[in-house]
Design an enzyme around this catalytic site. Structure first.
Site, PDB file in Angstrom:
ATOM      1  N   ALA A   1     -10.367  36.338   1.047  1.00  0.00           N
ATOM      2  CA  ALA A   1     -10.037  35.864  -0.319  1.00  0.00           C
ATOM      3  C   ALA A   1      -9.248  37.270  -0.845  1.00  0.00           C
ATOM      4  O   ALA A   1      -8.409  37.311  -1.480  1.00  0.00           O
ATOM      5  CB  ALA A   1     -11.322  35.924  -1.176  1.00  0.00           C
ATOM      6  N   GLY A   2      -9.828  38.466   0.024  1.00  0.00           N
ATOM      7  CA  GLY A   2      -9.183  39.612  -0.707  1.00  0.00           C
ATOM      8  C   GLY A   2      -7.736  39.708   0.266  1.00  0.00           C
ATOM      9  O   GLY A   2      -6.881  40.136  -0.699  1.00  0.00           O
TER      10      GLY A   2
ATOM     11  N   ARG B   1     -24.936  19.384   3.497  1.00  0.00           N
ATOM     12  CA  ARG B   1     -25.833  20.374   4.326  1.00  0.00           C
ATOM     13  C   ARG B   1     -26.990  20.371   3.559  1.00  0.00           C
ATOM     14  O   ARG B   1     -28.086  20.766   4.278  1.00  0.00           O
ATOM     15  CB  ARG B   1     -25.106  21.639   3.909  1.00  0.00           C
ATOM     16  CG  ARG B   1     -23.830  21.744   4.979  1.00  0.00           C
ATOM     17  CD  ARG B   1     -23.379  23.185   4.847  1.00  0.00           C
ATOM     18  NE  ARG B   1     -22.387  23.228   5.829  1.00  0.00           N
ATOM     19  CZ  ARG B   1     -21.303  24.323   5.743  1.00  0.00           C
ATOM     20  NH1 ARG B   1     -21.474  25.088   5.199  1.00  0.00           N
ATOM     21  NH2 ARG B   1     -20.531  24.256   6.990  1.00  0.00           N
TER      22      ARG B   1
HETATM   23  P1  FAD Z   1     -15.920  38.265   3.273  1.00  0.00           P
HETATM   24  O1  FAD Z   1     -15.122  37.522   4.514  1.00  0.00           O
HETATM   25  O2  FAD Z   1     -17.317  38.212   3.437  1.00  0.00           O
HETATM   26  O3  FAD Z   1     -15.216  39.878   3.254  1.00  0.00           O
HETATM   27  C1  FAD Z   1     -15.788  40.443   2.361  1.00  0.00           C
HETATM   28  C2  FAD Z   1     -15.307  41.877   2.196  1.00  0.00           C
HETATM   29  O4  FAD Z   1     -15.560  42.613   1.203  1.00  0.00           O
HETATM   30  C3  FAD Z   1     -15.072  42.696   3.787  1.00  0.00           C
HETATM   31  O5  FAD Z   1     -13.995  43.187   3.849  1.00  0.00           O
HETATM   32  C4  FAD Z   1     -16.031  43.671   3.301  1.00  0.00           C
HETATM   33  O6  FAD Z   1     -16.133  44.723   4.021  1.00  0.00           O
HETATM   34  C5  FAD Z   1     -15.825  43.964   1.593  1.00  0.00           C
HETATM   35  N1  FAD Z   1     -16.982  44.569   1.115  1.00  0.00           N
HETATM   36  C6  FAD Z   1     -18.177  43.981   0.585  1.00  0.00           C
HETATM   37  N2  FAD Z   1     -18.746  44.898  -0.076  1.00  0.00           N
HETATM   38  C7  FAD Z   1     -17.901  46.103  -0.247  1.00  0.00           C
HETATM   39  C8  FAD Z   1     -18.069  47.271  -0.930  1.00  0.00           C
HETATM   40  N3  FAD Z   1     -19.081  47.604  -1.726  1.00  0.00           N
HETATM   41  N4  FAD Z   1     -16.913  48.228  -0.999  1.00  0.00           N
HETATM   42  C9  FAD Z   1     -15.792  47.826  -0.301  1.00  0.00           C
HETATM   43  N5  FAD Z   1     -15.630  46.690   0.522  1.00  0.00           N
HETATM   44  C10 FAD Z   1     -16.844  46.035   0.313  1.00  0.00           C
HETATM   45  N6  FAD Z   1     -16.521  28.558   5.736  1.00  0.00           N
HETATM   46  C11 FAD Z   1     -15.807  27.448   5.827  1.00  0.00           C
HETATM   47  O7  FAD Z   1     -14.826  27.000   5.004  1.00  0.00           O
HETATM   48  N7  FAD Z   1     -15.434  26.958   7.131  1.00  0.00           N
HETATM   49  C12 FAD Z   1     -16.270  27.443   8.068  1.00  0.00           C
HETATM   50  O8  FAD Z   1     -16.093  26.975   9.170  1.00  0.00           O
HETATM   51  C13 FAD Z   1     -17.278  28.352   8.041  1.00  0.00           C
HETATM   52  N8  FAD Z   1     -18.022  28.895   9.096  1.00  0.00           N
HETATM   53  C14 FAD Z   1     -18.686  29.969   8.724  1.00  0.00           C
HETATM   54  C15 FAD Z   1     -19.552  30.451   9.925  1.00  0.00           C
HETATM   55  C16 FAD Z   1     -20.304  31.529   9.637  1.00  0.00           C
HETATM   56  C17 FAD Z   1     -21.176  31.873  10.820  1.00  0.00           C
HETATM   57  C18 FAD Z   1     -20.595  31.967   8.358  1.00  0.00           C
HETATM   58  C19 FAD Z   1     -21.627  33.258   8.379  1.00  0.00           C
HETATM   59  C20 FAD Z   1     -19.813  31.381   7.285  1.00  0.00           C
HETATM   60  C21 FAD Z   1     -18.874  30.355   7.500  1.00  0.00           C
HETATM   61  N9  FAD Z   1     -18.035  29.994   6.429  1.00  0.00           N
HETATM   62  C22 FAD Z   1     -17.211  29.050   6.577  1.00  0.00           C
HETATM   63  C23 FAD Z   1     -18.228  30.762   5.188  1.00  0.00           C
HETATM   64  C24 FAD Z   1     -17.154  31.583   5.185  1.00  0.00           C
HETATM   65  O9  FAD Z   1     -16.699  32.186   6.297  1.00  0.00           O
HETATM   66  C25 FAD Z   1     -17.381  32.755   3.951  1.00  0.00           C
HETATM   67  O10 FAD Z   1     -17.679  32.064   2.858  1.00  0.00           O
HETATM   68  C26 FAD Z   1     -16.174  33.310   3.664  1.00  0.00           C
HETATM   69  O11 FAD Z   1     -15.466  33.840   4.968  1.00  0.00           O
HETATM   70  C27 FAD Z   1     -16.410  34.536   2.706  1.00  0.00           C
HETATM   71  O12 FAD Z   1     -15.052  35.174   2.489  1.00  0.00           O
HETATM   72  P2  FAD Z   1     -14.632  36.230   1.500  1.00  0.00           P
HETATM   73  O13 FAD Z   1     -13.283  36.638   1.655  1.00  0.00           O
HETATM   74  O14 FAD Z   1     -15.273  35.814   0.517  1.00  0.00           O
HETATM   75  O15 FAD Z   1     -15.779  37.551   1.940  1.00  0.00           O
END
Ligand code: FAD
Length: 600
Positions: free
Chosen positions: A19-20, A310
Site C-alpha cells: 500500500a505504501g 476463511r
Molecule cells: P505491510 O506490508 O504490513 O507494511 C507495513 C509497512 O509499515 C512496513 O514497511 C513497516 O515497516 C511500516 N511501519 C509500520 N509501523 C510503522 C511505524 N510506526 N513507522 C514507520 N513505518 C512503520 N493477502 C493477499 O491478498 N494474498 C495473499 O496471498 C496473502 N498472503 C499472506 C500471507 C501471510 C503469511 C500473511 C501474514 C498475510 C498474507 N496476506 C495476503 C495479507 C497481506 O499480505 C497483508 O494484508 C498486506 O501485505 C498488508 O500490506 P500493507 O501494505 O498494508 O502493510
C-alpha cells in the site's frame, strides 16, 4: 527545532508494504515531493510474506468472471458489512492494477497459452488469484520497489514514527520518529501524510503477522483524533502451523487448499462437508453430494468445501478440535500428499514444502500437515472515505491493512494484495492533490515535538521491575484467550479490565541501556500502539452483540438484524476509548440488485 533532524516533503507515506509503495509512486508521479518512511528495511515489509496471490477479475481462466461477480463475492465474504463503494472500486480497478504490476516487471505464472494464470481461493466464485507460485507478495514488492526507486522517491528506512504532528486547526502537518539504529529523533514536515503501516497481529499470541504488525498506524490515527471502524473484525486464518511451538502460527497458505488439499480430522473424516452453511450455500449450491466435490447449481462449476470463506473454515476446525477430533498437537490435518504428485507439490507450493521440511521436519509430499486457526488480518482499521482514502482528520490518508471498511467482517483471500494497490494508488493521488494545493513549508510546533520526544524517552527514567517483554506476553495471552476466535461478554469485559491494568504496567516499563539499537525500548513504544488497538477491538467486540464474519460471539450466535446496518466506530474522547454504533453507507439499488435471487 530542538536538536532533531528535520525533512520537508509534500507527501510523507508511512509504511513501505504494497500500500505504501503504491501510494508513494502515485504521489511522486503526480509531481509531489514524496518520502517513504518505514520501520524495517525497504523490501522487507510484511507484504513480502503474502503467498497465495492477488485477486482480480481478469477473466483469463474463467471468461465468465467480471467485476460484478468479484464485488458480490467480496460483499458476501464480508457478510455485507463492507463499505459497498470501496468493494465496488476494488472490484472495478484491481484488474488494471494487476496489469500495471506486470508492466512494471512482476512475472505472474502463466496459462499454457501465455495468459496470467489464476488460482482458486476461498469465497471466490471463479479462480481469480494471479500468483507467482506461493511467493506473490515478494514479486509484488520487487516490482513496486523497482518502480519507486526508479522515479526518485526518498526512502527513510529503519525509522519508526511515534506520533503525528498537527497544526492549530488540527490538520496533520508532519510526524516525529526515531532511527532504530541510533535512537536519534527525526521530524518530517508534510502537507499530507498517508498511513500504510499494515496490521496488528502481534497483539495476539498465535499470529501469521511479522514483527512490524503492531497496529502503529491505527494508533497514530487514533491519537490524532481519527475514527477507527469495525475493529472487532479480526480474521483468524484457518490454517496456521500448530507444531513445533517455535513455528506456531506461521501461515499455511490457502493455496494448498486451492490446489486440492483437503482437511481431515483425527478419524480421517473430511469434515468440512458437515459445515456448509446456508449463507454461502444458498447462492451456489443446489445439492451437496457424497464424495469428493461439492457440486453447485452451475453447470461444470465445482468447489470443495475447504474453499468456504476463511471465517467458516476456521470455526469448523475450532469445533472439530473442541469435540475431541483434533490432531495430536491441537489442530486438524491438511492433506495434499494424497491429492497431488510430489513433483506437483514441489512446483506449486515450493515455500510450503520448505517451510514444513525445515521447521517441522515434515515432508508434505508424503505426510499431512497439522494446522489450526491463527490471527491473520485486521478487517477493521482507520475509517476512510471510499474514493480518496481521506481519514476523518484533515491532511491524513490511510490505505492497506491499516485502513478499514473494504473487507467488512471477513476478508477473502487475495483481496488484500489487490486492496493495497487499488487504494494505495488512490490515497497517493488524493494526498498529492491536497499537497500540491498547499503552499509554503509546514510550521511544526516545537512544543508538540518536545512532548513526543520527552514521552518516548521517559521509559529510561522509569524505575522498578516492569519490563516490556513481560507486558507484551501478558497482552498476547489476554487477547488470545479472551478476544480470540470465539468470544463471550464476560470474557470481553475481563479483557477490558486486564487491558487497563496492562496499560498501567506498560507506562511503568523500565528500559535499560541507551537509545542506540535498543529492542526493549522499541517494544515499549510498540506496546503503546498494541494496547490502543487492543482496547478498540475489545470495545467493538463487546458492542457488536451478534456473530458476523471474523467476529463470533458464543452468547449471540448468528446475524442479528439490529447490527446489520451499523459500523462500530471507536475513537478517543478526552483520553478515553469510546465506541459508537453508526449507520453504514447504504448500497444503491442498481448494486443491491446483484444480490437478488437469480442474478448472475
Ligand atoms: P505491510 O506490508 O504490513 O507494511 C507495513 C509497512 O509499515 C512496513 O514497511 C513497516 O515497516 C511500516 N511501519 C509500520 N509501523 C510503522 C511505524 N510506526 N513507522 C514507520 N513505518 C512503520 N493477502 C493477499 O491478498 N494474498 C495473499 O496471498 C496473502 N498472503 C499472506 C500471507 C501471510 C503469511 C500473511 C501474514 C498475510 C498474507 N496476506 C495476503 C495479507 C497481506 O499480505 C497483508 O494484508 C498486506 O501485505 C498488508 O500490506 P500493507 O501494505 O498494508 O502493510
Amino acid at each position: 527545532m530542538n536538536d532533531t533532524e528535520r525533512y520537508d516533503f509534500d507527501v510523507v507515506v508511512i509504511g513501505a508494504g504494497g500500500a505504501g509503495l503504491r501510494a508513494a509512486i502515485e504521489a511522486r508521479e503526480m509531481g509531489a515531493r514524496t518520502a517513504l518512511v518505514c520501520k524495517s528495511l525497504l523490501g522487507k515489509a510484511h507484504t513480502v510474506m503474502a503467498e497465495g496471490g492477488i485477486a482480480a477479475a481478469l477473466a483469463s481462466v474463467w471468461p465468465e468472471d467480471n467485476w460484478e461477480v468479484h464485488f458480490r463475492d467480496t460483499m458476501r465474504g464480508g457478510k455485507m458489512l463492507n463499505n459497498w463503494r470501496m468493494a465496488q472500486i476494488h472490484a472495478l480497478e484491481s484488474p488494471d492494477r494487476v496489469l500495471e504490476l506486470e508492466e512494471w516487471g512482476a512475472l505472474f505464472d502463466r496459462t499454457p497459452d501465455g495468459r496470467i494464470l489464476q488460482r482458486d481461493f476461498g469465497g471466490h466464485r471463479y479462480a481469480r488469484l494471479a500468483h507467482v507460485g506461493d511467493r506473490t507478495g515478494l514479486e509484488m514488492i520487487r516490482a513496486l520497489q523497482h518502480r519507486a526507486v526508479s522515479i526518485g522517491i526518498d526512502v527513510f528506512m529503519e525509522c519508526k514514527i511515534v506520533r503525528l504532528l498537527q497544526d492549530g486547526a488540527g490538520a496533520v502537518n508532519g510526524a516525529v520518529g526515531f532511527w532504530r539504529e541510533s535512537g536519534r529523533f527525526v521530524t518530517f514536515g508534510a502537507k499530507a501524510v498517508v498511513l500504510a503501516t499494515g496490521g496488528l497481529g502481534k497483539a495476539w499470541k498465535f499470529t501469521t503477522n511479522s514483527w512490524e504488525c503492531t497496529g502503529d498506524g491505527m494508533a497514530l490515527a487514533l491519537w490524532a483524533g481519527a475514527d477507527l471502524i469495525d475493529m472487532e473484525a479480526i480474521q483468524f486464518h484457518p490454517t496456521g502451523m500448530v507444531w513445533p511451538p517455535s513455528a506456531r502460527g506461521l501461515l499455511v497458505t490457502e493455496g494448498v487448499r486451492g490446489d486440492g488439499g483437503v482437511l481431515k480430522n483425527r478419524d480421517g473424516e473430511r469434515f468440512m462437508f458437515n459445515y456448509i452453511t446456508p449463507f454461502f450455500a444458498a447462492e451456489t449450491a443446489e445439492s451437496i453430494e457424497e464424495g469428493d466435490q461439492w457440486y453447485t447449481n452451475k453447470k461444470d462449476f465445482r468447489r470443495p468445501p475447504e474453499l468456504l470463506p476463511r471465517d467458516e473454515v476456521a470455526r469448523a476446525i475450532n469445533s472439530e478440535v473442541k469435540a475431541g477430533r483434533g490432531s495430536p498437537h491441537g489442530g486438524v490435518f491438511l492433506d495434499i500428499a494424497s491429492r497431488r504428485t510430489p513433483e506437483e507439490i514441489r512446483r506449486l507450493l515450493p515455500s510450503m514444502y520448505h517451510q514444513f521440511k525445515e521447521l517441522a521436519d515434515i515432508d508434505i509430499t508424503t505426510t499431512p500437515m497439522e494446522v489450526g486457526p491463527t490471527c491473520h488480518y485486521a478487517m477493521g482499521g482507520i475509517r476512510v472515505e471510499a474514493d480518496t482514502e481521506a481519514t476523518t482528520v484533515a491532511g491524513l490518508y490511510a490505505a492497506g491493512e491499516a485502513a478499514g471498511g473494504m473487507h467488512g467482517s471477513n476478508r477473502l483471500g487475495g483481496n488484500s494484495l489487490s486492496d493495497l494497490v487499488v487504494f494505495g494508488r488512490r490515497a497517493g493521488l488524493a494526498a498529492a492533490e491536497r499537497a500540491l494545493q498547499t503552499s509554503g513549508v509546514q510550521e511544526l510546533s516545537e512544543t508538540q515535538v518536545a512532548d513526543v520526544t520527552r514521552h518516548a524517552t521517559s521509559y529510561f527514567d522509569n524505575e522498578g521491575t516492569e519490563d516490556a517483554y513481560a507486558v507484551h506476553r501478558a497482552l498476547q495471552e489476554t487477547m488470545q484467550a479472551l478476544v480470540g476466535i470465539i468470544r463471550v461478554e464476560s470474557e470481553l469485559l475481563e479483557a477490558k479490565e486486564r487491558l487497563a491494568e496492562l496499560a498501567e504496567r506498560a507506562s511503568k516499563c523500565a528500559v535499560e541501556g541507551n537509545l542506540q539499537f535498543n529492542p526493549g525500548w522499541h517494544l515499549a513504544l510498540d506496546l503503546e500502539s498494541m494496547l490502543a488497538v487492543s482496547n478498540c477491538t475489545t470495545l467493538s467486540a463487546i458492542e457488536r452483540r451478534e456473530s458476523r464474519g471474523g467476529h463470533t460471539r458464543d452468547d449471540y450466535p448468528g446475524f442479528r438484524p439490529e447490527f446489520e446496518n451499523v459500523n462500530m466506530i471507536t475513537r478517543l474522547v478526552d483520553g478515553e476509548y469510546v465506541v459508537a454504533q453508526e449507520p453504514k453507507p447504504q448500497m444503491p439499488d442498481e448494486l443491491a440488485k446483484l444480490f437478488e435471487e437469480g442474478a448472475h
